[in-house]
Design a protein around this motif. Sequence first.
Motif: not given
Length: 865
Positions: A107-111, A126-128, A133-139, A213-217
């Motif tokens: 989860v990216f709160k801000g890129l 890919e973000t633009n 907020e951007w989320k993607t499954d990574i399992k 620029w914002r938290p990633v977790y």
Amino acid sequence: MKKPDLNLKRASLLTSSLLCSALLIAVPLRKELNEGWQFKQARLSNWYPATVPGVVHTDLLNNKIIEDPFFRLNERGMQWIDKEDWIYQTTFRLTPEMMGRQNIELVFKGLDTYADVYLNETKILETNNMFREWKTDIKSHLKPGENTLKIYFHSPIKVDIPKWDALPYHYEASNDQSENGGVFDKKVSVFARKAGYHYGWDWGPRLVTSGIWRPVYVEAWDNARISDVFIRQQEVSKSRASILGEIEVESDKEIDRATVTLTDEASGKVLAEKTVALQKGVNKLALPFSIRNPKLWWTNGLGEQHLYDFRTDLTIDNQNSDSRTRKIGIRSLKIINRPDKDGKTFYVELNGVPVFAKGANYIPQDNFLPRVSPRQYEKTILDAATTNMNMLRIWGGGIYENDLFYELCDRYGILVWQDFMFACSLYPAEGEFLENIRQEAIDNVKRLRNHACIALWCGNNECNDAWFNWGWQKRYKAQNPEYEKKIWKQFNDQYNVTLPQVVAEYAPESFYWPSSPFARFDGGSDDRNGDRHYWDVWHGKKPIETYNKERSRFFSEYGFQSFPEFESVKRYAPRQEDWDIYSEVMMSHQRGGMHANELIETYLLNEYHKPKDFEAFLYMNHVLQGDAIKAAIEAHRRDMPYCMGTLFWQHNDCWPVASWASRDYYGRWKAQHYFARKTYRDILVSPIADGDGQLKIYLVSDRHKACSGTLEVEIMKLTGEVLSHFKRNVKVDANSSHTLFSVSLDEALKGARKEDVFIHATLLTDKGNSLYTNNYFPVKQKEVNYPQAVITRSIRPIAKGFEVTLASDNFARAVFIATGDVDSSFSDNYFDILPGGSVKVEVYTDLPQDRFEKQLKVVSLSDEY
């Protein structure tokens, strides 16, 4: 005595252990990825430590690759940074517990802004859009041990210049400083969903950032989780609040039985509960409930800012699967925009009471957003609350602010006028770009809709007026009518279709306003309908007294420039050759250009005597700005209820600069901020002489209830002789503005010259507990014959500082106290001392007394000519 059964005990311990493990597994787990980051220029090989959240500029600064971009002329040497691509990278491990979950998301709160995300060398995202907020499954991409996360940031300039080049016409972007950035006239800011002010503004530098620029977790979960909670206030009164809890539960499979419970944490009372079968995907649940005699949320100055803690729990198989708590202020809030005999009103109605909006416009606190600390956020909002503000307008060229900003506004009773992030430009709002805007709006409306402080959503800043009143429509039409038609369709689809649809769907009780300022859909703003940005004083060069005549239903912008104070200037312009408003350094920190500096100088010399030196110029410029905005605020409040709002431009700065801010970049209050604090009090005493020579005293009240008091008016010589004295018992009506005293000024002067006198008005209310005062001059400050004021001082220590008593023989105007370049704060500043009177000021500082006494500087207006 019977021996314990060891096997039974072991079995019991095993059962307890398994139960604890099951409970642990049920609750989502989160790991923030904020350590071990490094970055490099994409085309080079050297890696350097990076801070996340952060941006490229601050990482370059921390690694001593660049110098402070705000210092002297350094900004000019930073323009290469946004033409480069940058890579950020870290490694991380997840615990076995997290790895064992069925669902693992990154989860990216801000890129910021154009980024490719790689996990273990596989591109996963890919973000633009900086605002989403951007989320993607990574399992499926994770490894049991060390994992490598890499983010490739593309230069926003390199990405967007081809879009500019490809068009036969160009989108207006008034404040894009493309020339400063070395890209000629290619104003590409409109193509990026990124903070507009990063490309420059008439108060800000051009520093186009990239970064995390914002938290990633990483978030890992099993079965189901709460993905959103909306406490929708459908109808609120003093006696009852009807609320609908709209809960989104995300499930990775069908679940026969799940229970969602809403609880008031303070009382422990269950407000609503529902048991349902969950389908795979997002499940939307409606939990209606009501609260009898709710504790209502009020704005600053009108009542308590009560916040309920509502907890939402998700239970599956009698195990807590997820929990969310929201702080909710219960209130009825409406924007009243309806026809009346004069046009169309525009005001806030809170809990059934019309509220006069008092406040300012807010811009981001730094060009490098992640370095704004929680302490700075709190000071910024407290600096509004302690100045008796009840509204801040988040302007559309910045960002949708961090959650903390809105939490503080909830806590301190500051309403938020929330612009969508579009300002003074036109945008290619069609196709994928318009869909990107729609998703951005959904993200932010859903994130912010629970906050009591949100007063309204506004489509943009000044784009409607620019189209109709600044000549944009005419220019496109003259160029090619097809261009005009296409751009207008994009404009209409953006502000009159897409954004209002998002607000209506995701925050149905909220008010949407197409633009600021706005009066109607087929034309520009005016003084009879909606809100107005008034800039004839300043940009239009009209005299300050024009504020007394101009009207609006709601002044959402107006302002007057000043430089920072001398101690602040010395931080970014420390050399003596810099100390001229037309020096290279001072001009670089004046984004309004030569025109703005000439305006400051012209207004100053029209209103005041010539200052004796550069430091005196800065001080007098503060008094000038403060006097101008004080005059505007008083005029707007006197015109209540025709006018129901005054938001000056602006509350703060994003770097050290000459601007319209009332607090400089370092947080120091200018005269304007101190003046606004008094002028924004719940009751205003406002003397003014009209065109017929009558001195009138207006009493303006924001209180819910009427009050009575004693009004005293003295016409006094600057040396102390009282020429006339009037005393009246008065009743001040609730939520009103009335003239409660009037006298012929010539009669009251008793032959004295206007240049030698001032009017001192006081109101004593609440059985003598509240004193409201104001001083008024019947002529311009330049024409006032200020005698030299001899100010004496006495100092005594108090907790966290000193109490300073200043006494003056004659009238001392705008007395300014300073302690050098140390962090001190003052209970008051730029205050008047009456002839033969004294003023006590508390100064909060860490300075020891001997240094404090040595460094304490006291000046008044007559000292600086």
